[in-house]
Design an enzyme around this catalytic site. Structure first.
Site, short mmCIF file in Angstrom:
data_model
loop_
_atom_site.label_atom_id
_atom_site.label_comp_id
_atom_site.label_asym_id
_atom_site.label_seq_id
_atom_site.Cartn_x
_atom_site.Cartn_y
_atom_site.Cartn_z
N HIS A 126 0.82 -1.23 0.00
CA HIS A 126 0.00 0.00 0.00
C HIS A 126 0.84 1.26 0.00
O HIS A 126 0.29 2.37 -0.08
CB HIS A 126 -0.94 0.00 1.21
CG HIS A 126 -1.84 -1.20 1.28
ND1 HIS A 126 -2.92 -1.38 0.46
CD2 HIS A 126 -1.79 -2.32 2.07
CE1 HIS A 126 -3.52 -2.55 0.73
NE2 HIS A 126 -2.84 -3.14 1.70
N GLY A 127 2.14 1.09 0.16
CA GLY A 127 3.02 2.26 0.09
C GLY A 127 2.80 3.28 1.18
O GLY A 127 3.05 4.47 1.00
#
Ligand code: RIB
Ligand code: CA
Length: 314
Positions: A232-233
């Site tokens: 998801h960064g």
């Protein structure tokens, strides 16, 4: 008077956090952990539950539950929690050992021994709860509360059927049985979890307590942190089970909720495991779920932080 809790769980990193939150709470008498397969297989979830009991100030019974869902087997969450469910640390075997008594039997026994007094916090697939219901169909009348972590109430899920959430999707047949049998469920879904995320930085500040349970959680949580950043960064904890536990511990800190009928989709090729919510009361179905949509964030963070402080003397 202390409130009696049973936690039905598939530890799992966020399960560990929820269990430590309950154990740290001064008003909770933790009667037991009923363990189910889910995040990973039952042998691992049982071992992980025993690791947590080793950290506790007094022994809490660990009851072995169902090693498979009522329906077809599904996917696990080893890619999130580690293949052993606890970050693949190759921990030594725990000292605590599971009870011989099966989880569903223990749930029925304890709930009948303490009618109207027990809160069951279900933070894994609902297989054990469903089997307990089959053993004692009057169970819903004998519980104080049922709090469920599960579902995605507007279809923003977290599994391959994109409108479904892991706990429900792992055993939709069990979930359908439970949602049909109970006329009051406090439901904490994945969307509420996302709305109550917090940063790794906040978590690290809690873990700086240096207690044994903080040290273990710091190690256990590395796998899920790597997954969240890579997938998801963002450096955010989505502690689904911890939010469900906060609702169980402090219902007065719920800031917004909707009372709705919730059904479980069983046959949709795209939607199997979806929690289908009757938002506008268009059916004649019992609105059995208090869907929690907002919880006091300061209280949520406070309850989480207590989990990692030194345990109070028993
Ligand atoms: O979807 C989140 C739920 O699935 C949590 O209970 C987590 O532990 C996993 O079991
Ligand atoms: Ca869980």
């Amino acid at each position: 008077m202390a409130r009696k809790f049973i936690i039905d769980t598939d530890p799992g990193v966020d399960d560990a956090q929820a269990i430590l939150m309950a154990h740290a709470h001064p008003d909770v008498d933790l009667l037991g952990l009923s363990v189910v397969s889910g995040n990973v297989g039952l042998s691992h979830t049982l071992t992980n539950a025993c690791h947590l009991v080793d950290l506790m100030r007094e022994p809490v019974p660990v009851f072995p539950g169902c090693e498979r869902p009522l329906g077809p087997r599904g996917e696990d969450a080893a890619f999130v929690h580690g293949s052993d469910g606890f970050g693949d640390l190759s921990l030594p075997e725990p000292v605590a050992r599971p009870e011989v008594e099966q989880a569903a039997n223990a749930l029925v026994r304890l709930i009948n021994e303490h009618p109207g007094e027990i809160t069951v916090v279900a933070i894994g697939p609902l297989t054990n709860i469903a089997v307990a219901l089959l053993l004692d169909p009057q169970l819903p009348d004998k519980l104080d509360r049922l709090v469920v972590m599960g579902g995605a109430v507007t279809g923003k899920g977290n599994v391959s059927n994109i409108s479904a959430e892991f706990n429900i999707y792992s055993d939709p047949e069990a979930a359908a049985l439970v949602f049909e049998a109970f006329d009051q469920i406090d439901l904490v879904d994945w969307e509420a979890t996302m709305a109550h995320s917090y940063s790794f930085k906040v978590l690290d500040a809690w873990l700086a307590s240096g207690t044994d349970h903080a040290k273990l959680f710091d190690r256990v949580s590395q796998a899920i942190r790597k997954f969240v950043v890579s997938e998801h960064g963002e450096r955010l904890m989505r502690a689904a089970d911890a939010l469900a536990m906060a609702v169980a511990l402090e219902p007065q800190s719920i800031q917004a909720s909707s009372q709705c009928a919730v059904d479980i989709e069983l046959t949709g090729s795209l939607t199997r495991g979806q929690t289908v919510v009757d938002w506008d009361s268009r059916t004649s179905k019992q609105p059995q779920c208090r869907i929690v949509t907002a919880f006091d964030m300061d209280r949520f963070l406070h309850l989480n932080e207590q989990a990692f402080k030194p345990f109070r003397a028993s």
